[in-house]
Design a protein around this motif. Sequence first.
Motif, PDB file in Angstrom:
ATOM      1  N   THR A 161      51.265  34.684  49.712  1.00 30.77           N
ATOM      2  CA  THR A 161      51.247  36.094  49.326  1.00 30.77           C
ATOM      3  C   THR A 161      52.617  36.732  49.501  1.00 30.77           C
ATOM      4  O   THR A 161      53.071  37.509  48.651  1.00 30.77           O
ATOM      5  CB  THR A 161      50.197  36.857  50.154  1.00 30.77           C
ATOM      6  N   TRP A 201      43.994  28.308  56.871  1.00 31.43           N
ATOM      7  CA  TRP A 201      43.931  28.872  55.523  1.00 31.43           C
ATOM      8  C   TRP A 201      44.515  30.276  55.492  1.00 31.43           C
ATOM      9  O   TRP A 201      45.178  30.673  54.528  1.00 31.43           O
ATOM     10  CB  TRP A 201      42.484  28.897  55.013  1.00 31.43           C
ATOM     11  N   GLU A 202      44.285  31.023  56.557  1.00 32.44           N
ATOM     12  CA  GLU A 202      44.828  32.378  56.632  1.00 32.44           C
ATOM     13  C   GLU A 202      46.362  32.343  56.652  1.00 32.44           C
ATOM     14  O   GLU A 202      47.020  33.146  55.988  1.00 32.44           O
ATOM     15  CB  GLU A 202      44.296  33.079  57.879  1.00 32.44           C
ATOM     16  N   ALA A 256      47.578  31.349  53.078  1.00 40.22           N
ATOM     17  CA  ALA A 256      47.453  32.473  52.150  1.00 40.22           C
ATOM     18  C   ALA A 256      48.511  33.532  52.421  1.00 40.22           C
ATOM     19  O   ALA A 256      49.077  34.119  51.493  1.00 40.22           O
ATOM     20  CB  ALA A 256      46.052  33.084  52.252  1.00 40.22           C
ATOM     21  N   TRP A 295      46.045  28.499  43.274  1.00 39.19           N
ATOM     22  CA  TRP A 295      46.523  29.892  43.303  1.00 39.19           C
ATOM     23  C   TRP A 295      47.255  30.178  42.007  1.00 39.19           C
ATOM     24  O   TRP A 295      48.162  29.431  41.625  1.00 39.19           O
ATOM     25  CB  TRP A 295      47.439  30.102  44.502  1.00 39.19           C
ATOM     26  N   SER A 314      47.594  36.250  41.907  1.00 45.06           N
ATOM     27  CA  SER A 314      46.175  36.403  42.207  1.00 45.06           C
ATOM     28  C   SER A 314      46.009  36.901  43.638  1.00 45.06           C
ATOM     29  O   SER A 314      46.712  36.457  44.549  1.00 45.06           O
ATOM     30  CB  SER A 314      45.453  35.063  42.038  1.00 45.06           C
ATOM     31  N   GLU A 315      45.103  37.835  43.830  1.00 44.34           N
ATOM     32  CA  GLU A 315      44.878  38.378  45.164  1.00 44.34           C
ATOM     33  C   GLU A 315      44.206  37.356  46.074  1.00 44.34           C
ATOM     34  O   GLU A 315      44.337  37.428  47.299  1.00 44.34           O
ATOM     35  CB  GLU A 315      44.024  39.640  45.083  1.00 44.34           C
ATOM     36  N   ASP A 316      43.480  36.424  45.487  1.00 47.65           N
ATOM     37  CA  ASP A 316      42.761  35.427  46.283  1.00 47.65           C
ATOM     38  C   ASP A 316      43.393  34.049  46.123  1.00 47.65           C
ATOM     39  O   ASP A 316      43.713  33.626  45.009  1.00 47.65           O
ATOM     40  CB  ASP A 316      41.291  35.353  45.851  1.00 47.65           C
ATOM     41  N   VAL A 317      43.580  33.366  47.247  1.00 51.95           N
ATOM     42  CA  VAL A 317      44.020  31.968  47.236  1.00 51.95           C
ATOM     43  C   VAL A 317      42.761  31.122  47.334  1.00 51.95           C
ATOM     44  O   VAL A 317      42.122  31.059  48.390  1.00 51.95           O
ATOM     45  CB  VAL A 317      44.973  31.684  48.414  1.00 51.95           C
ATOM     46  N   GLU A 318      42.369  30.515  46.230  1.00 50.63           N
ATOM     47  CA  GLU A 318      41.129  29.745  46.203  1.00 50.63           C
ATOM     48  C   GLU A 318      41.312  28.419  46.946  1.00 50.63           C
ATOM     49  O   GLU A 318      42.327  27.734  46.771  1.00 50.63           O
ATOM     50  CB  GLU A 318      40.708  29.476  44.752  1.00 50.63           C
ATOM     51  N   HIS A 319      40.325  28.078  47.768  1.00 52.61           N
ATOM     52  CA  HIS A 319      40.432  26.815  48.499  1.00 52.61           C
ATOM     53  C   HIS A 319      39.054  26.305  48.879  1.00 52.61           C
ATOM     54  O   HIS A 319      38.076  27.058  48.979  1.00 52.61           O
ATOM     55  CB  HIS A 319      41.265  27.008  49.778  1.00 52.61           C
ATOM     56  N   ASP A 360      39.838  27.811  59.306  1.00 54.39           N
ATOM     57  CA  ASP A 360      39.961  29.169  58.761  1.00 54.39           C
ATOM     58  C   ASP A 360      41.303  29.784  59.137  1.00 54.39           C
ATOM     59  O   ASP A 360      41.928  30.490  58.329  1.00 54.39           O
ATOM     60  CB  ASP A 360      38.821  30.052  59.294  1.00 54.39           C
TER      61      ASP A 360
END
Length: 256
Positions: free
Chosen positions: A183, A175-176, A179, A221, A209-214, A172
């Motif tokens: 961003t 991923w942060e 992202a 993205w 996109s506000e969300d980075v899908e993973h 996690d």
Amino acid sequence: MMVTNYPLPFVFEVPPRNPWEGLRTVELTIETAAPLSAADADLLQDNVFPFWMLASSGALSLEAGAPPHPALEQPSFSGSAQSARFVFDGWRLDERASHCLLCLLLAAHADVPLKRVRLSSAGLVPRPITVDPNLEEPYPKAPPKLPFPWSIEDSENDVRELQVTFAAPLSDEQWELVAGELTSAGIAIAAGAYGVAPVPPEDCGCLPSEDVEHSDNELRWALEKCRFHPAALDGLIGVCVSLHQHVAPIVGVTIT
């Protein structure tokens, strides 16, 4: 020496060779056509700081996939009646990175008219840049030899998608970090850092996109309403190189 394909409404001066190499201290001095209000000073900062975000993400690296100097410090800012000064300390960037800064300042000029902009560094005397309306590649490009296979597909679609495959599932925290870097680059691209002349930079950009899908080791993205120079996508490849070296190994990148 820097070259632009934008007609310039103000004087833009840079050193005759890359001021961003050698971990130099680089000063950006902006002279405005009228006295600066507090709101004007804030707007100039809002247009310069995306350059820092883009550089710190790895999009503007100096050499073939080399990451920027770790932890680029945010430029310091000071202002007076009709000028603003930013100091960049210890950055290592491709010389053409300055063109992204120019685009952001052209966007600022639409709201705060500028008179003269100067990039300077010790021992390097700034000179006015050259304007060539036929110039096709004013921005840094992704080098062909990188630590992972990559491709950018040709497309006239105004939606582009970054797809990244990591060598193993990420935590996690990782991923942060991923992202956050994407961003940062997205904010600068959206602000017009990769203007496509003759369209004014303030009319260029995208909607990241506000969300980075993973999931597991895969990332997707999207950038919507894309209107920018193709080199913006090369910049995203540079971001991925930085992620590969500082966050987690990458085994492939595709931009569709």
